[in-house]
Scaffold this motif. Structure first.
Motif, PDB file in Angstrom:
ATOM      1  N   ALA A 131      53.247  30.250  71.285  1.00 40.94           N
ATOM      2  CA  ALA A 131      54.592  29.709  71.074  1.00 40.94           C
ATOM      3  C   ALA A 131      55.377  30.575  70.099  1.00 40.94           C
ATOM      4  O   ALA A 131      56.577  30.813  70.289  1.00 40.94           O
ATOM      5  CB  ALA A 131      54.518  28.265  70.573  1.00 40.94           C
ATOM      6  N   ALA A 132      54.710  31.066  69.056  1.00 37.47           N
ATOM      7  CA  ALA A 132      55.384  31.925  68.081  1.00 37.47           C
ATOM      8  C   ALA A 132      55.831  33.231  68.729  1.00 37.47           C
ATOM      9  O   ALA A 132      56.921  33.741  68.445  1.00 37.47           O
ATOM     10  CB  ALA A 132      54.451  32.199  66.900  1.00 37.47           C
ATOM     11  N   GLN A 133      54.996  33.775  69.603  1.00 39.33           N
ATOM     12  CA  GLN A 133      55.337  35.029  70.268  1.00 39.33           C
ATOM     13  C   GLN A 133      56.538  34.858  71.196  1.00 39.33           C
ATOM     14  O   GLN A 133      57.448  35.693  71.217  1.00 39.33           O
ATOM     15  CB  GLN A 133      54.117  35.549  71.038  1.00 39.33           C
ATOM     16  CG  GLN A 133      52.985  36.020  70.132  1.00 39.33           C
ATOM     17  CD  GLN A 133      51.688  36.271  70.886  1.00 39.33           C
ATOM     18  OE1 GLN A 133      51.450  35.689  71.941  1.00 39.33           O
ATOM     19  NE2 GLN A 133      50.839  37.120  70.336  1.00 39.33           N
ATOM     20  N   PHE A 134      56.571  33.778  71.955  1.00 37.62           N
ATOM     21  CA  PHE A 134      57.704  33.527  72.844  1.00 37.62           C
ATOM     22  C   PHE A 134      58.983  33.276  72.049  1.00 37.62           C
ATOM     23  O   PHE A 134      60.070  33.745  72.425  1.00 37.62           O
ATOM     24  CB  PHE A 134      57.412  32.342  73.761  1.00 37.62           C
ATOM     25  CG  PHE A 134      56.706  32.722  75.028  1.00 37.62           C
ATOM     26  CD1 PHE A 134      57.374  33.432  76.030  1.00 37.62           C
ATOM     27  CD2 PHE A 134      55.386  32.392  75.215  1.00 37.62           C
ATOM     28  CE1 PHE A 134      56.724  33.791  77.197  1.00 37.62           C
ATOM     29  CE2 PHE A 134      54.720  32.757  76.382  1.00 37.62           C
ATOM     30  CZ  PHE A 134      55.385  33.458  77.378  1.00 37.62           C
ATOM     31  N   HIS A 135      58.853  32.554  70.940  1.00 43.77           N
ATOM     32  CA  HIS A 135      60.024  32.284  70.106  1.00 43.77           C
ATOM     33  C   HIS A 135      60.595  33.586  69.557  1.00 43.77           C
ATOM     34  O   HIS A 135      61.816  33.801  69.568  1.00 43.77           O
ATOM     35  CB  HIS A 135      59.633  31.348  68.954  1.00 43.77           C
ATOM     36  CG  HIS A 135      60.782  30.936  68.091  1.00 43.77           C
ATOM     37  ND1 HIS A 135      61.124  31.611  66.931  1.00 43.77           N
ATOM     38  CD2 HIS A 135      61.692  29.935  68.211  1.00 43.77           C
ATOM     39  CE1 HIS A 135      62.176  31.044  66.378  1.00 43.77           C
ATOM     40  NE2 HIS A 135      62.542  30.022  67.128  1.00 43.77           N
ATOM     41  N   LEU A 136      59.716  34.466  69.084  1.00 47.16           N
ATOM     42  CA  LEU A 136      60.168  35.746  68.550  1.00 47.16           C
ATOM     43  C   LEU A 136      60.803  36.603  69.644  1.00 47.16           C
ATOM     44  O   LEU A 136      61.836  37.251  69.420  1.00 47.16           O
ATOM     45  CB  LEU A 136      58.994  36.489  67.911  1.00 47.16           C
ATOM     46  CG  LEU A 136      59.323  37.813  67.214  1.00 47.16           C
ATOM     47  CD1 LEU A 136      60.295  37.598  66.058  1.00 47.16           C
ATOM     48  CD2 LEU A 136      58.039  38.482  66.707  1.00 47.16           C
ATOM     49  N   LEU A 137      60.198  36.595  70.832  1.00 48.44           N
ATOM     50  CA  LEU A 137      60.737  37.375  71.948  1.00 48.44           C
ATOM     51  C   LEU A 137      62.158  36.917  72.298  1.00 48.44           C
ATOM     52  O   LEU A 137      63.050  37.735  72.565  1.00 48.44           O
ATOM     53  CB  LEU A 137      59.821  37.242  73.164  1.00 48.44           C
ATOM     54  CG  LEU A 137      60.283  37.915  74.460  1.00 48.44           C
ATOM     55  CD1 LEU A 137      60.440  39.422  74.271  1.00 48.44           C
ATOM     56  CD2 LEU A 137      59.310  37.610  75.596  1.00 48.44           C
ATOM     57  N   LEU A 138      62.376  35.618  72.266  1.00 45.23           N
ATOM     58  CA  LEU A 138      63.692  35.082  72.627  1.00 45.23           C
ATOM     59  C   LEU A 138      64.721  35.265  71.524  1.00 45.23           C
ATOM     60  O   LEU A 138      65.886  35.562  71.778  1.00 45.23           O
ATOM     61  CB  LEU A 138      63.564  33.597  72.975  1.00 45.23           C
ATOM     62  CG  LEU A 138      62.793  33.270  74.256  1.00 45.23           C
ATOM     63  CD1 LEU A 138      62.594  31.769  74.386  1.00 45.23           C
ATOM     64  CD2 LEU A 138      63.499  33.830  75.484  1.00 45.23           C
ATOM     65  N   GLN A 139      64.277  35.093  70.264  1.00 46.42           N
ATOM     66  CA  GLN A 139      65.208  35.130  69.148  1.00 46.42           C
ATOM     67  C   GLN A 139      65.471  36.547  68.640  1.00 46.42           C
ATOM     68  O   GLN A 139      66.595  36.894  68.285  1.00 46.42           O
ATOM     69  CB  GLN A 139      64.663  34.261  68.000  1.00 46.42           C
ATOM     70  CG  GLN A 139      64.553  32.783  68.332  1.00 46.42           C
ATOM     71  CD  GLN A 139      65.897  32.143  68.615  1.00 46.42           C
ATOM     72  OE1 GLN A 139      66.866  32.392  67.906  1.00 46.42           O
ATOM     73  NE2 GLN A 139      65.957  31.309  69.644  1.00 46.42           N
ATOM     74  N   LYS A 140      64.398  37.357  68.586  1.00 49.61           N
ATOM     75  CA  LYS A 140      64.522  38.715  68.051  1.00 49.61           C
ATOM     76  C   LYS A 140      63.707  39.670  68.911  1.00 49.61           C
ATOM     77  O   LYS A 140      62.630  40.131  68.502  1.00 49.61           O
ATOM     78  CB  LYS A 140      64.052  38.762  66.586  1.00 49.61           C
ATOM     79  CG  LYS A 140      64.926  37.941  65.637  1.00 49.61           C
ATOM     80  CD  LYS A 140      64.551  38.198  64.178  1.00 49.61           C
ATOM     81  CE  LYS A 140      65.503  37.484  63.241  1.00 49.61           C
ATOM     82  NZ  LYS A 140      65.229  37.806  61.808  1.00 49.61           N
ATOM     83  N   PRO A 141      64.189  39.977  70.108  1.00 50.54           N
ATOM     84  CA  PRO A 141      63.388  40.809  71.024  1.00 50.54           C
ATOM     85  C   PRO A 141      63.044  42.183  70.468  1.00 50.54           C
ATOM     86  O   PRO A 141      61.959  42.701  70.725  1.00 50.54           O
ATOM     87  CB  PRO A 141      64.274  40.899  72.276  1.00 50.54           C
ATOM     88  CG  PRO A 141      65.645  40.494  71.836  1.00 50.54           C
ATOM     89  CD  PRO A 141      65.461  39.547  70.713  1.00 50.54           C
ATOM     90  N   GLN A 142      63.954  42.789  69.706  1.00 50.12           N
ATOM     91  CA  GLN A 142      63.673  44.114  69.165  1.00 50.12           C
ATOM     92  C   GLN A 142      62.534  44.053  68.149  1.00 50.12           C
ATOM     93  O   GLN A 142      61.657  44.925  68.123  1.00 50.12           O
ATOM     94  CB  GLN A 142      64.919  44.719  68.516  1.00 50.12           C
ATOM     95  CG  GLN A 142      64.736  46.165  68.058  1.00 50.12           C
ATOM     96  CD  GLN A 142      64.336  47.106  69.190  1.00 50.12           C
ATOM     97  OE1 GLN A 142      64.850  47.001  70.303  1.00 50.12           O
ATOM     98  NE2 GLN A 142      63.399  48.008  68.913  1.00 50.12           N
ATOM     99  N   LEU A 143      62.540  43.006  67.326  1.00 53.47           N
ATOM    100  CA  LEU A 143      61.465  42.836  66.352  1.00 53.47           C
ATOM    101  C   LEU A 143      60.137  42.577  67.065  1.00 53.47           C
ATOM    102  O   LEU A 143      59.092  43.100  66.662  1.00 53.47           O
ATOM    103  CB  LEU A 143      61.798  41.686  65.398  1.00 53.47           C
ATOM    104  CG  LEU A 143      60.769  41.383  64.302  1.00 53.47           C
ATOM    105  CD1 LEU A 143      60.510  42.607  63.441  1.00 53.47           C
ATOM    106  CD2 LEU A 143      61.256  40.215  63.430  1.00 53.47           C
ATOM    107  N   TYR A 144      60.173  41.808  68.137  1.00 47.94           N
ATOM    108  CA  TYR A 144      58.975  41.568  68.937  1.00 47.94           C
ATOM    109  C   TYR A 144      58.391  42.881  69.449  1.00 47.94           C
ATOM    110  O   TYR A 144      57.174  43.120  69.379  1.00 47.94           O
ATOM    111  CB  TYR A 144      59.318  40.639  70.100  1.00 47.94           C
ATOM    112  CG  TYR A 144      58.179  40.385  71.058  1.00 47.94           C
ATOM    113  CD1 TYR A 144      57.235  39.398  70.813  1.00 47.94           C
ATOM    114  CD2 TYR A 144      58.044  41.147  72.226  1.00 47.94           C
ATOM    115  CE1 TYR A 144      56.185  39.164  71.691  1.00 47.94           C
ATOM    116  CE2 TYR A 144      56.997  40.930  73.111  1.00 47.94           C
ATOM    117  CZ  TYR A 144      56.081  39.934  72.841  1.00 47.94           C
ATOM    118  OH  TYR A 144      55.037  39.717  73.712  1.00 47.94           O
TER     119      TYR A 144
END
Length: 268
Positions: A131-144
């Motif tokens: 869930a944390a990985q998907f949240h990061l991908l959606l919110q901050k894709p470059q940081l992901y």
């Protein structure tokens, strides 16, 4: 005074009070990409000054510990073994404080061993990283993408580090120092935390718990910390205006004060 020793290949930092206060010893467990060093500048001196004997290990493959060449094959179970090895060698019954991945290691520790009490600080939740990985991908894709690049063994820059770990201003010198100490993490441990070795809630010992998150944490968002608290039936404490690196945010004493109050509330 900060001291360092090596216990069976594991780097262990210790910071002891000026006199024996009889207070509970603390053992700090670091997160991914880091080492025991992350506790030595702020939390360890703070809690030692308050009378707690403080210790922090570098898990195998991290910091000054051995097995760097095997980092990608190291498991969360290996890290649990490291925590137990240090506890046995120091002959202590500590409160365990785990940050991020370290909090996940502490949860897995409770499957096999009792503990006096545990503090989960911006911890990977018992449901894992997905869930944390998907949240990061959606919110901050470059940081992901940058974090996945680090996992692949590529190094980042201070701007990415600041975005990942801090909500407020971060001292440039501190960021540069952290960047020099950050390292790649075990691919196997990441998979363990994602889906393959999640905590078995029915096997866990349930000591007193403190569950702390940060309002602007990009890596373990506050809603997942709240989920962790609900899972364990504990209150959830969210530090306003702070990011993932609560040990080094400018207002880190607020986090330390919260932990100190909780430690004082524990039964001897």
């Amino acid at each position: 005074m900060l001291e360092k020793q090596v216990i069976d290949g594991l780097e262990v930092f210790s910071c002891l009070p000026a006199s024996d206060s009889g207070k509970t010893p603390l053992l700090f467990v670091h997160g991914a990409f880091a080492g025991g060093w992350m506790w030595t500048e702020t939390f360890m001196p703070h809690f030692a000054a308050a009378g707690h004997p403080c210790h922090a290990l570098s898990l195998r493959g991290h910091g000054g510990s051995s097995d760097h060449q095997r980092i990608d094959w190291l498991s969360i179970a290996d890290y649990v073994d490291d925590v137990r090895k240090v506890i046995d060698a120091l002959a202590i019954d500590p409160v365990l404080l785990g940050h991020s991945m370290g909090g996940f290691v502490v949860q897995k520790y409770l499957e096999r061993y009792p503990a006096r009490a545990v503090a989960l600080l911006c911890s990977v939740p018992p449901q894992g990283l997905i869930a944390a990985q998907f949240h990061l991908l959606l919110q901050k894709p470059q940081l992901y993408l940058e974090i996945n690049s680090i996992l692949a063994g590529n190094y980042t820059d201070t701007d990415t580090l600041r975005d990942a770990l801090f909500a407020g201003e971060a001292d440039p010198a501190m960021l540069a120092e952290w960047l020099g100490k950050m390292q790649n993490e075990s691919q196997r441990a990441i998979w363990d935390m994602s889906m393959f070795n999640l905590p078995n809630l029915f096997r866990m010992n349930r000591p007193p718990m403190l569950i702390v998150g940060a309002e602007q944490d990009a890596l373990v968002p506050a809603f997942l910390v709240q989920s962790t608290a609900q899972t364990y039936g504990e209150p959830c404490h969210i530090l306003r205006g702070m990011g993932h690196a609560i040990t080094h945010e400018r207002e880190w004493p607020r986090a330390a004060a919260l932990i100190e109050d909780w430690l004082a509330s524990l039964k001897p």
